[in-house]
Motif scaffolding. Structure first.
Motif, PDB file in Angstrom:
ATOM      1  N   LYS A 204       0.835  -1.204   0.000  1.00 41.30           N
ATOM      2  CA  LYS A 204       0.000   0.000   0.000  1.00 41.30           C
ATOM      3  C   LYS A 204       0.867   1.250   0.000  1.00 41.30           C
ATOM      4  O   LYS A 204       0.552   2.239  -0.686  1.00 41.30           O
ATOM      5  N   SER A 205       1.963   1.231   0.730  1.00 39.78           N
ATOM      6  CA  SER A 205       2.854   2.386   0.769  1.00 39.78           C
ATOM      7  C   SER A 205       3.573   2.582  -0.560  1.00 39.78           C
ATOM      8  O   SER A 205       3.810   3.714  -0.984  1.00 39.78           O
ATOM      9  N   LEU A 206       3.919   1.496  -1.232  1.00 39.87           N
ATOM     10  CA  LEU A 206       4.520   1.611  -2.558  1.00 39.87           C
ATOM     11  C   LEU A 206       3.532   2.236  -3.540  1.00 39.87           C
ATOM     12  O   LEU A 206       3.908   3.098  -4.352  1.00 39.87           O
ATOM     13  N   ASP A 207       2.281   1.809  -3.489  1.00 43.71           N
ATOM     14  CA  ASP A 207       1.240   2.419  -4.325  1.00 43.71           C
ATOM     15  C   ASP A 207       1.122   3.911  -4.027  1.00 43.71           C
ATOM     16  O   ASP A 207       1.050   4.746  -4.941  1.00 43.71           O
ATOM     17  N   PHE A 208       1.105   4.233  -2.742  1.00 47.04           N
ATOM     18  CA  PHE A 208       0.947   5.619  -2.305  1.00 47.04           C
ATOM     19  C   PHE A 208       2.115   6.478  -2.787  1.00 47.04           C
ATOM     20  O   PHE A 208       1.920   7.569  -3.351  1.00 47.04           O
ATOM     21  N   ILE A 209       3.341   6.004  -2.577  1.00 42.40           N
ATOM     22  CA  ILE A 209       4.516   6.781  -2.984  1.00 42.40           C
ATOM     23  C   ILE A 209       4.587   6.893  -4.498  1.00 42.40           C
ATOM     24  O   ILE A 209       4.937   7.951  -5.047  1.00 42.40           O
ATOM     25  N   GLY A 210       4.239   5.832  -5.207  1.00 39.27           N
ATOM     26  CA  GLY A 210       4.246   5.904  -6.669  1.00 39.27           C
ATOM     27  C   GLY A 210       3.322   6.981  -7.197  1.00 39.27           C
ATOM     28  O   GLY A 210       3.688   7.764  -8.082  1.00 39.27           O
TER      29      GLY A 210
END
Length: 238
Positions: free
Chosen positions: A97-103
């Protein structure tokens, strides 16, 4: 579109972007030519389940976070050990979820030229600097981020460490070519030196700064000046 150079700054566990900006305020003030981005981690933390609030130092931290805005305590993931009896390996729950958010954030506010992080945010910064390299374009975790994101030019790792679960070894095995400055507190009791050294070993261009403090941002003008010079040298103004 802004042509100013940008630095993504990732806070530690139970902190948030506003608090992290406060922690780095003296360093960022010395770098007015750069734009610093301080996002909040997408996961809310129930602080009472994570720390003993009867201890004055823990209550003081909670009071500080509460006084500096409405974001509350945040995280990039929740680290959970596995259970060998039922075959659970453990891991960073919420990382995807954090990777999605940062992307999405980098698409909106990027390109980002450097990534900084403190503690949990430092571990995340190291993972991002590796995943955003072209040689990891096909890594399974990379699919959570847009393909067109560029590799950062540098990173600063405050009290950082390598992810300890084996399923993340492939993030580090190709090596991190991005120049990183590893900032380590001599009295850091929360991130042991061997955990920092495990991350340093996979960096092709590792720079070091040891400061006399603990699990915090260096306070001495000399140490902060070295961080400023590292950014200017590796992400020079156009």
């Amino acid at each position: 579109m802004s042509t100013r150079l940008k630095v993504l700054c990732l806070h530690g566990f139970t902190s948030n972007g506003t608090v992290h900006a406060h922690q780095l305020r003296r360093i960022t003030k010395a770098l007015p030519e750069y734009d610093f981005i301080f996002p909040d981690g997408p996961h809310e933390v129930d602080i009472s389940s994570q720390t003993d609030l009867s201890k004055p130092e823990n209550q003081a931290w909670t009071d500080l976070v509460t006084s500096m805005g409405t974001s509350g305590h945040r995280a990039w993931w929740f680290s959970r050990d596995g259970n060998w009896q039922n075959g659970e390996t453990g891991g960073f729950y919420g990382l995807e979820k954090s990777l999605d958010f940062i992307g999405n954030l980098l698409l909106e506010k990027g390109p980002v030229h450097a990534i900084w992080g403190f503690s949990q945010g430092a571990c995340f910064s190291g993972m991002l600097c590796s995943l955003l390299q072209e040689k990891l374009a096909n890594h399974p975790l990379r699919k959570h981020m847009p393909a067109q994101l560029p590799t950062p030019s540098a990173g600063v790792i405050f009290s950082g460490f390598r992810a300890r679960f084996p399923q993340y070894d492939s993030v580090y095995e190709p090596g991190i070519d991005v120049p990183l400055l590893h900032v380590i507190g001599e009295k850091d009791s929360l991130v042991r030196s061997e955990r920092s050294e495990a991350l340093i070993k996979v960096c092709r261009e590792a720079n070091f700064l040891k400061h006399p403090g603990g699990h915090d941002i260096p306070k001495l003008d000399e140490d902060q000046g070295k961080i400023v010079e590292f950014l200017k040298s590796n992400v020079p103004l156009r």
